[in-house]
Design a protein around this motif. Structure first.
Motif, PDB file in Angstrom:
ATOM      1  N   UNK A  74     -26.808  15.393  35.926  1.00  0.00           N
ATOM      2  CA  UNK A  74     -27.872  16.393  36.010  1.00  0.00           C
ATOM      3  C   UNK A  74     -27.230  17.747  36.267  1.00  0.00           C
ATOM      4  N   UNK A  75     -27.751  18.781  35.614  1.00  0.00           N
ATOM      5  CA  UNK A  75     -27.256  20.144  35.831  1.00  0.00           C
ATOM      6  C   UNK A  75     -27.614  20.612  37.240  1.00  0.00           C
ATOM      7  N   UNK A  76     -26.941  21.645  37.739  1.00  0.00           N
ATOM      8  CA  UNK A  76     -27.247  22.148  39.085  1.00  0.00           C
ATOM      9  C   UNK A  76     -28.707  22.549  39.287  1.00  0.00           C
ATOM     10  N   UNK A  77     -29.364  23.067  38.235  1.00  0.00           N
ATOM     11  CA  UNK A  77     -30.768  23.462  38.396  1.00  0.00           C
ATOM     12  C   UNK A  77     -31.736  22.296  38.225  1.00  0.00           C
ATOM     13  N   UNK A  78     -31.217  21.115  37.851  1.00  0.00           N
ATOM     14  CA  UNK A  78     -32.047  19.919  37.722  1.00  0.00           C
ATOM     15  C   UNK A  78     -32.859  19.835  36.455  1.00  0.00           C
ATOM     16  N   UNK A  79     -32.632  20.769  35.521  1.00  0.00           N
ATOM     17  CA  UNK A  79     -33.479  20.815  34.325  1.00  0.00           C
ATOM     18  C   UNK A  79     -32.772  20.445  33.033  1.00  0.00           C
ATOM     19  N   UNK A  80     -31.540  20.022  33.144  1.00  0.00           N
ATOM     20  CA  UNK A  80     -30.803  19.488  31.992  1.00  0.00           C
ATOM     21  C   UNK A  80     -30.111  18.222  32.458  1.00  0.00           C
ATOM     22  N   UNK A  81     -30.072  17.238  31.587  1.00  0.00           N
ATOM     23  CA  UNK A  81     -29.429  15.993  31.981  1.00  0.00           C
ATOM     24  C   UNK A  81     -28.836  15.282  30.779  1.00  0.00           C
ATOM     25  N   UNK A  82     -27.939  14.361  31.089  1.00  0.00           N
ATOM     26  CA  UNK A  82     -27.381  13.444  30.101  1.00  0.00           C
ATOM     27  C   UNK A  82     -27.803  12.057  30.555  1.00  0.00           C
ATOM     28  N   UNK A  83     -28.259  11.255  29.594  1.00  0.00           N
ATOM     29  CA  UNK A  83     -28.759   9.923  29.929  1.00  0.00           C
ATOM     30  C   UNK A  83     -28.430   8.935  28.821  1.00  0.00           C
ATOM     31  N   UNK A  84     -28.319   7.690  29.190  1.00  0.00           N
ATOM     32  CA  UNK A  84     -28.302   6.623  28.196  1.00  0.00           C
ATOM     33  C   UNK A  84     -29.762   6.298  27.937  1.00  0.00           C
ATOM     34  N   UNK A  85     -30.189   6.488  26.709  1.00  0.00           N
ATOM     35  CA  UNK A  85     -31.568   6.231  26.332  1.00  0.00           C
ATOM     36  C   UNK A  85     -31.601   4.965  25.492  1.00  0.00           C
ATOM     37  N   UNK A  86     -32.567   4.120  25.747  1.00  0.00           N
ATOM     38  CA  UNK A  86     -32.695   2.906  24.944  1.00  0.00           C
ATOM     39  C   UNK A  86     -34.156   2.672  24.591  1.00  0.00           C
ATOM     40  N   UNK A  87     -34.344   2.087  23.416  1.00  0.00           N
ATOM     41  CA  UNK A  87     -35.656   1.606  23.018  1.00  0.00           C
ATOM     42  C   UNK A  87     -35.454   0.483  22.001  1.00  0.00           C
ATOM     43  N   UNK A  88     -36.539  -0.185  21.662  1.00  0.00           N
ATOM     44  CA  UNK A  88     -36.436  -1.348  20.784  1.00  0.00           C
ATOM     45  C   UNK A  88     -36.185  -0.973  19.328  1.00  0.00           C
ATOM     46  N   UNK A  89     -36.303   0.302  18.984  1.00  0.00           N
ATOM     47  CA  UNK A  89     -36.052   0.751  17.617  1.00  0.00           C
ATOM     48  C   UNK A  89     -34.584   1.074  17.389  1.00  0.00           C
TER      49      UNK A  89
END
Length: 104
Positions: free
Chosen positions: A64-79
């Motif tokens: 998460x960025x210092x301001x809390x408004x940008x992030x990197x995530x592992x995203x998953x879905x069934x598609x």
């Protein structure tokens, strides 16, 4: 979550997404919310139905960025399965007025 979400609105977005809670999710968005996916504007309702709610979307936040408004995530879905993604949010008051996502 691996990273601590510091912005309460963004934290609510992630929590609602992970819970599949459409009411909570849309309650965090302004009426005129906009979004982009890999730089292309998308219809928020159609995109979230396809990419999140009808495909069991899940976000595991890595950083998460210092301001809390940008992030990197592992995203998953069934598609699409699992992918590393970036997200950024424009918060207006206590709601999100724009968000961007794409592959990280």
């Amino acid at each position: 979550m691996a990273a601590q979400l510091t912005d309460p609105v963004v934290a609510g977005f992630v929590a609602a997404l992970n819970a599949g809670d459409k009411d909570a999710f849309f309650g965090l968005l302004t009426d005129d919310v906009t979004m982009t996916d890999d730089g292309s504007p998308r219809d928020v309702t159609a995109w979230t139905d396809k990419e999140i709610f009808s495909s069991a979307g899940r976000m595991d936040v890595e950083s998460v960025s210092p301001d809390g408004r940008s992030l990197v995530a592992t995203y998953s879905n069934s598609t699409w399965g699992r992918m590393r993604t970036r997200w950024s949010f424009t918060v207006t008051g206590d709601r999100i007025s724009h968000f961007e996502t794409g592959q990280a």
